[in-house]
Enzyme design. Structure first.
Site, PDB file in Angstrom:
ATOM      1  N   LYS A   1       7.812  -5.050  -9.221  1.00 35.18           N
ATOM      2  CA  LYS A   1       6.458  -4.711  -8.791  1.00 35.18           C
ATOM      3  C   LYS A   1       6.517  -3.368  -8.056  1.00 35.18           C
ATOM      4  O   LYS A   1       6.877  -3.291  -6.895  1.00 35.18           O
ATOM      5  CB  LYS A   1       5.852  -5.763  -7.867  1.00 35.18           C
ATOM      6  CG  LYS A   1       4.386  -5.456  -7.486  1.00 35.18           C
ATOM      7  CD  LYS A   1       4.131  -5.770  -6.046  1.00 35.18           C
ATOM      8  CE  LYS A   1       3.197  -4.914  -5.290  1.00 35.18           C
ATOM      9  NZ  LYS A   1       2.780  -3.615  -5.699  1.00 35.18           N
TER      10      LYS A   1
ATOM     11  N   GLU B   1       1.217   0.063  -6.335  1.00 32.14           N
ATOM     12  CA  GLU B   1       0.075   0.323  -7.205  1.00 32.14           C
ATOM     13  C   GLU B   1      -0.336   1.792  -7.185  1.00 32.14           C
ATOM     14  O   GLU B   1      -1.096   2.246  -8.047  1.00 32.14           O
ATOM     15  CB  GLU B   1      -1.117  -0.554  -6.813  1.00 32.14           C
ATOM     16  CG  GLU B   1      -1.681  -0.297  -5.432  1.00 32.14           C
ATOM     17  CD  GLU B   1      -1.000  -1.119  -4.344  1.00 32.14           C
ATOM     18  OE1 GLU B   1      -1.636  -1.335  -3.296  1.00 32.14           O
ATOM     19  OE2 GLU B   1       0.153  -1.537  -4.553  1.00 32.14           O
TER      20      GLU B   1
ATOM     21  N   GLY C   1      10.382  -1.676   2.117  1.00 32.54           N
ATOM     22  CA  GLY C   1       9.048  -1.438   2.656  1.00 32.54           C
ATOM     23  C   GLY C   1       9.032  -1.622   4.156  1.00 32.54           C
ATOM     24  O   GLY C   1      10.058  -1.498   4.833  1.00 32.54           O
TER      25      GLY C   1
ATOM     26  N   GLY D   1       8.306  -7.164   5.254  1.00 32.59           N
ATOM     27  CA  GLY D   1       9.622  -7.760   5.043  1.00 32.59           C
ATOM     28  C   GLY D   1       9.769  -9.095   5.742  1.00 32.59           C
ATOM     29  O   GLY D   1      10.358 -10.041   5.192  1.00 32.59           O
TER      30      GLY D   1
ATOM     31  N   GLU E   1      15.282  -3.867   2.830  1.00 33.49           N
ATOM     32  CA  GLU E   1      15.508  -2.535   3.408  1.00 33.49           C
ATOM     33  C   GLU E   1      14.183  -2.114   4.008  1.00 33.49           C
ATOM     34  O   GLU E   1      13.225  -1.834   3.303  1.00 33.49           O
ATOM     35  CB  GLU E   1      15.984  -1.573   2.322  1.00 33.49           C
ATOM     36  CG  GLU E   1      16.578  -0.280   2.869  1.00 33.49           C
ATOM     37  CD  GLU E   1      15.562   0.838   2.927  1.00 33.49           C
ATOM     38  OE1 GLU E   1      15.024   1.063   4.039  1.00 33.49           O
ATOM     39  OE2 GLU E   1      15.305   1.465   1.909  1.00 33.49           O
TER      40      GLU E   1
ATOM     41  N   CYS F   1      11.946   6.043   5.467  1.00 29.49           N
ATOM     42  CA  CYS F   1      12.375   5.079   6.474  1.00 29.49           C
ATOM     43  C   CYS F   1      13.580   5.569   7.283  1.00 29.49           C
ATOM     44  O   CYS F   1      13.759   5.180   8.429  1.00 29.49           O
ATOM     45  CB  CYS F   1      12.691   3.738   5.814  1.00 29.49           C
ATOM     46  SG  CYS F   1      13.756   3.899   4.369  1.00 29.49           S
TER      47      CYS F   1
ATOM     48  N   GLU G   1       7.347   3.905  14.231  1.00 30.33           N
ATOM     49  CA  GLU G   1       7.549   4.655  12.996  1.00 30.33           C
ATOM     50  C   GLU G   1       6.232   5.307  12.566  1.00 30.33           C
ATOM     51  O   GLU G   1       5.267   4.627  12.238  1.00 30.33           O
ATOM     52  CB  GLU G   1       8.068   3.730  11.895  1.00 30.33           C
ATOM     53  CG  GLU G   1       8.500   4.451  10.639  1.00 30.33           C
ATOM     54  CD  GLU G   1       9.123   3.524   9.606  1.00 30.33           C
ATOM     55  OE1 GLU G   1      10.012   3.973   8.879  1.00 30.33           O
ATOM     56  OE2 GLU G   1       8.719   2.343   9.549  1.00 30.33           O
TER      57      GLU G   1
END
Length: 494
Positions: free
Chosen positions: A176, A179, A229, A234, A251, A285, A386
């Site tokens: 996946k 999108e 992500g 997660g 991750e 990240c 972040e």
């Protein structure tokens, strides 16, 4: 020219259950780039069914290492052939400079070839010291169907840190992609078919996390979920997987520090710190967006850093000279600008950037200039959270102990960097930095042989290296009793 895609399931293009589409417009200039099928649970079930059927047939997992390796290398050759096409799709959909997109296609090719070589080295053990009539075997087997959920910032690299290793282990996959950036995942799946990889081995279902990701992460026939992500998502995937004891590899987010000591090669450090901030517009990240600089050289270093930041070439993704391009979409740009406003409110000193770029053709997109804050303290949100944009915070330290404490003062632990000419200091500090990767006298430079993953809330599991392949295997012990022996039960036959 607009690209139109359906799902890739069982080796061919497959219409979605409901003929709804998701349109992707350029984040740099707003023009329509592509349309993707808006998948749902029914599409996921079809893809997982194809992947499971292929896995259980052993038409892939049962092949000799030589055949699997040859097939992966043929796939890599086709990806290399189509480098320019894939790089253009990646640059346009993400909004990243084309030169960086080409490098990412190159990295994907390297990972496929490395995984093809690792197939020959999947470890096993034989224990023949258990007695004359006993033998123990320790073997590794493919886990089964792996769900791969990948983000929008590095669609190819994050996918290829998973996919070729899973295939090398013998697994089949349902992917996946985001999108927003599904194009390259679909294109490389098609190339896998052209290379002769069996139908059902690689399947791609496009759509939202709610409609596709949720079903994929809870599907009973999925043996493992590999996700890249945000830490928030997660954790949700891990909670879903825990209900069925499903394996996960995650991750997640990061807040990397770049520790610059006074004895460093400051010229190299300037380049490394700036690169760690602007690569992919800071949408990374493992970006090194916390500069920790020894106070004796801080003022001069920051002054020169600001000069270089102002010279960064900002432009359209397909501009060969471009070094910094558009953020992914308007909502994310607003989030980055909100963090810049928070930094000002918290008392940090803005010394570079801090604004959306609105002049000329760049005004059509979501461009934010390279931003640098000084006088940043650990309690500030811009130090701790972040931001995922080209925003660098600067804090100073006066001792090695203080530098280590500041670097580790975060809930994340994906990557950190340090700059020093003192080898002893480099080794000692790197051993105490709590992150899965430490870059010494460089930043964001590594090798496919090196495992990648995080400490703390930056995730679990590893990608790349032999460890990245072994994540997709189950360990089995087989105990064999050999030779003729007396029956345990008496013979009751007359």
């Amino acid at each position: 020219m607009t690209r139109h895609y359906t799902h890739w399931i069982n080796g061919h293009w497959t219409d979605a259950s409901y003929l709804e589409t998701i349109e992707r417009h350029s984040p740099a200039h707003g023009e329509l780039l592509a349309s993707f099928s808006a998948g749902n649970a029914e599409d996921v079930d079809q893809a997982v069914g194809a992947a499971l059927e292929l896995f259980e047939s052993r038409d892939w997992s049962g092949l000799p290492a030589s055949q699997k390796s040859r097939a992966l290398n043929e796939w890599a050759a086709l990806i290399e052939r189509d480098t320019e096409k894939l790089a253009r799709i990646e640059a346009e959909e993400v909004g990243k400079p084309i030169t960086f997109a080409r490098a990412e296609v190159g990295a994907a090719i390297e990972m496929v070839r490395y995984a093809a070589a690792l197939i020959w080295q999947i470890p096993g053990e034989a224990h023949n010291h258990l007695g004359e009539d006993k033998l123990g075997l320790v073997t590794r087997e493919a886990r089964g169907v792996v769900a791969m959920i990948v983000p929008w910032n590095f669609p190819l690299v994050t996918l290829f840190q998973k996919l070729p290793y899973a295939l090398a282990a013998g697994c089949s996959a349902v992917i996946k992609p985001s999108e927003l950036t599904s194009g390259t995942a679909l294109e490389v799946a098609k190339l896998a078919g052209e290379a002769g990889l069996p139908a059902g081995l690689i399947n791609v279902v496009t759509g939202t996390g709610t409609a596709v990701g949720e079903r994929l992460s809870t599907h009973p026939d999925v043996a493992m979920i590999s996700f890249t992500g945000s830490t928030q998502v997660g954790k949700k995937i891990a909670a879903n997987a825990a209900k069925d004891m499903r394996r996960v590899s995650l991750e997640l987010g990061g807040k990397g520090a770049q520790v610059v000591f006074a004895d460093a090669d400051l010229e190299a450090a300037l380049d490394g710190v700036l690169f760690g901030t602007i690569l992919n517009q800071g949408e990374e990240c493992v970006a090194g967006t916390r500069l920790l600089i020894e106070d004796g050289v801080a003022d001069a270093f920051v002054e020169r850093l600001v000069e270089r930041a102002r010279k960064v070439a900002i432009g359209m993704p397909l501009d060969e000279e471009c070094q910094l391009s558009s953020l992914i979409h308007e909502g994310h740009m607003r989030s980055v600008l909100d963090y810049i406003a928070i930094g000002k409110e918290e008392g940090a000193t803005l010394v570079a950037g801090g604004e959306r770029i609105t002049e000329g053709e760049l005004g059509k997109g979501y461009f934010v200039d390279t931003t640098i804050f000084t006088n940043v303290t650990p309690e500030m949100r811009i130090f701790r959270e972040e931001i995922f944009g080209p925003v660098l915070t600067v804090s100073t330290f006066s001792s090695v102990e203080e530098a280590i404490r500041l670097a580790n003062d975060t809930e994340y632990g994906l990557g950190n960097g340090l700059w020093t000419k003192d080898v002893d200091k480099a080794i000692q500090v790197s051993q105490r930095l709590r992150s899965g990767t430490v870059f010494v006298n460089t930043y964001l430079e590594t090798a496919v042989q090196m495992p990648f993953g995080g400490f703390k809330q930056s995730g679990v599991g590893r990608e790349n290296g032999l460890e990245g392949l072994l994540e997709f295997t189950e360990l089995k012990s087989t105990f064999i009793k050999m030779g003729k022996r007396e029956p345990v039960l008496p013979n009751t036959v007359d």
